[in-house]
Write an enzyme that holds these catalytic residues in place. Structure first.
Site, mmCIF file in Angstrom:
data_model
loop_
_atom_site.group_PDB
_atom_site.id
_atom_site.type_symbol
_atom_site.label_atom_id
_atom_site.label_comp_id
_atom_site.label_asym_id
_atom_site.label_seq_id
_atom_site.Cartn_x
_atom_site.Cartn_y
_atom_site.Cartn_z
ATOM 1 N N TYR A 142 84.092 13.012 19.069
ATOM 2 C CA TYR A 142 84.668 12.199 18.018
ATOM 3 C C TYR A 142 84.118 10.844 18.286
ATOM 4 C CZ TYR A 142 87.929 15.229 15.696
ATOM 5 O OH TYR A 142 88.654 16.363 15.094
ATOM 6 N N LYS A 192 83.785 24.829 27.371
ATOM 7 C CA LYS A 192 82.508 25.885 26.892
ATOM 8 C C LYS A 192 81.484 25.574 28.189
ATOM 9 C CE LYS A 192 80.166 28.669 24.414
ATOM 10 N NZ LYS A 192 80.554 30.056 24.074
ATOM 11 N N ASP A 224 85.790 30.271 22.960
ATOM 12 C CA ASP A 224 85.777 31.052 21.990
ATOM 13 C C ASP A 224 86.912 32.268 22.162
ATOM 14 O OD1 ASP A 224 84.103 31.873 24.116
ATOM 15 O OD2 ASP A 224 82.588 32.691 23.053
ATOM 16 N N ASP A 248 91.294 19.876 18.433
ATOM 17 C CA ASP A 248 91.350 19.894 17.019
ATOM 18 C C ASP A 248 91.521 21.266 16.301
ATOM 19 O OD1 ASP A 248 91.519 18.648 14.228
ATOM 20 O OD2 ASP A 248 89.633 19.161 13.989
ATOM 21 N N ASP A 252 95.319 23.674 15.147
ATOM 22 C CA ASP A 252 95.484 24.225 13.749
ATOM 23 C C ASP A 252 95.655 25.636 13.809
ATOM 24 O OD1 ASP A 252 95.144 21.769 12.342
ATOM 25 O OD2 ASP A 252 93.933 22.514 10.771
#
Ligand code: IPM
Ligand code: MG
Length: 359
Positions: A142, A192, A224, A248, A252
């Protein structure tokens, strides 16, 4: 008498409607629990662009830094989608997080028994879920440099940089370890590391810190797989520690375990200074101004503010109990509506919450 100064940031879309509900409830619990709150409203996001031309006016940031706590509703409106990125509402929120040095974003996900059927997942999968996403909030892709768009050889290229320093990883990991100690003692760090160097550094630092917290059981998961495990077997998670972008996305996803993102609060904290408390959901421009919004995530964010930001534990519990009481009584906003329940608009839901505050 204890006195708290709170900056309210209503922002855009449904923001002003849910802010009005939260303010009324905060005033009511304050008088019942022997403290006072003074409120100062400041513009942010699209509302601030309309008023001042910028998504985060200097005066808003200064007021937030000087408060005891900040309660933000939501920002964002499609009206500004064509502006350059720096002038869009979202940039105001990112500048606020960064300007207040709020590197730790806590997003608790807890199943409310009365809403178990509101989830798209089967009740036996989500029953008893109680997890906390700890998302790094002021670093990663970000904010990483270099970033931008360039043209060369007749082609355009866009790029961002995912970067973390050891210090940035350590301070957010510490928050997650401390929380795990207070909760069920399990910490799952999501990265990751099979592909990204930045993730390998992240994993190494979390691993190094583990020896200082013998009571915490640490595991590492690729993002993942974590996305899959969250819907396959979400009860396995207690504290989920992750970077800005993965946090982020996963927050959700985790929110939907509860049936509606309209129920989830969050806290963003730094090492000192006031915290920022806000619902996980956005500004919902499609229902803005129609008295349809679910104010409960905002009210639960106000509860988190009372507990974590202002040290008002009993008032925080009172707000949470009012939410539980209203749901148990069968009252629902449109996003949660189910057969046999009573559908209410935002204002009427606020009134029911007020009725359910114990005296
Ligand atoms: C969130 C939001 C923000 C983010 C947007 C509005 C900039 O999605 O708080 O999760 O990406 O952090
Ligand atoms: Mg998000």
């Amino acid at each position: 008498m204890r006195q708290h100064r709170v900056v309210l940031l209503p922002g855009d879309g449904i923001g002003p409607e849910i802010t009005a509900v939260a303010r009324t409830l905060l005033e009511a619990v304050a008088s019942r629990h022997d403290f006072t709150i003074s409120f100062e409203e400041q513009p942010i996001g699209g509302a601030a662009i309309d008023a001042t031309g910028e998504p985060l006016p200097e005066s808003t940031l200064t007021a937030c830094r000087g408060a005891d706590a900040v309660l933000l509703a939501a920002i964002g409106s499609p009206r500004f989608d064509s502006l350059p990125r720096q002038q869009r509402p979202e940039s105001g929120l990112l500048a606020l997080r960064s300007g207040m040095e709020l590197f730790a974003n806590l997003r608790p996900v807890k199943i409310v028994p009365a809403l178990i059927d509101a989830s798209t997942l089967r009740p036996e999968v989500i029953e008893g879920v109680d997890l906390m996403v700890v998302r790094e909030l002021t670093g990663g892709i970000y904010f990483g440099q270099p970033k931008g768009r360039v043209s060369a050889d007749g082609e355009e290229r866009g790029f961002n940089t995912m970067t973390y320093s050891s210090g940035e990883v350590d301070r957010i990991a510490k928050v997650a370890f401390e929380l795990a100690v207070q909760r069920r003692g399990q910490l799952c760090s999501v990265d990751k590391a099979n592909v990204l160097d930045v993730s390998q550094l992240w994993r190494d630092r979390v691993e190094a810190m583990a020896s200082s917290y013998p009571a915490v059981e640490v595991s590492h998961m690729y993002v993942d797989n974590a996305a899959m495990q969250l819907v396959r077997a979400p009860r396995q998670f207690d504290v989920v520690l992750t970077g800005n972008l993965f946090g982020d996305i996963l927050s959700d996803e985790a929110a939907m375990l509860t049936g509606s993102i309209g129920m989830l609060p969050s806290a963003s904290l730094g090492s000192e200074g006031p915290g920022l408390f806000e619902p996980v959901h956005g500004s919902a421009p499609d229902i803005a101004g129609q008295d349809k919004a679910n104010p409960m995530a905002m009210v639960l964010s106000a509860a988190m503010m009372l507990r974590t930001g202002l040290g008002e534990e009993s008032a925080a519990s009172a707000l949470e109990q009012a939410v539980d009481g209203v749901l148990a009584g069968g009252y629902r906003t449109g996003d949660l509506m189910a057969e046999g329940c009573t559908m209410l608009g935002c204002r009427a839901m606020g009134e029911q919450l007020l009725n359910h505050l114990s005296t």
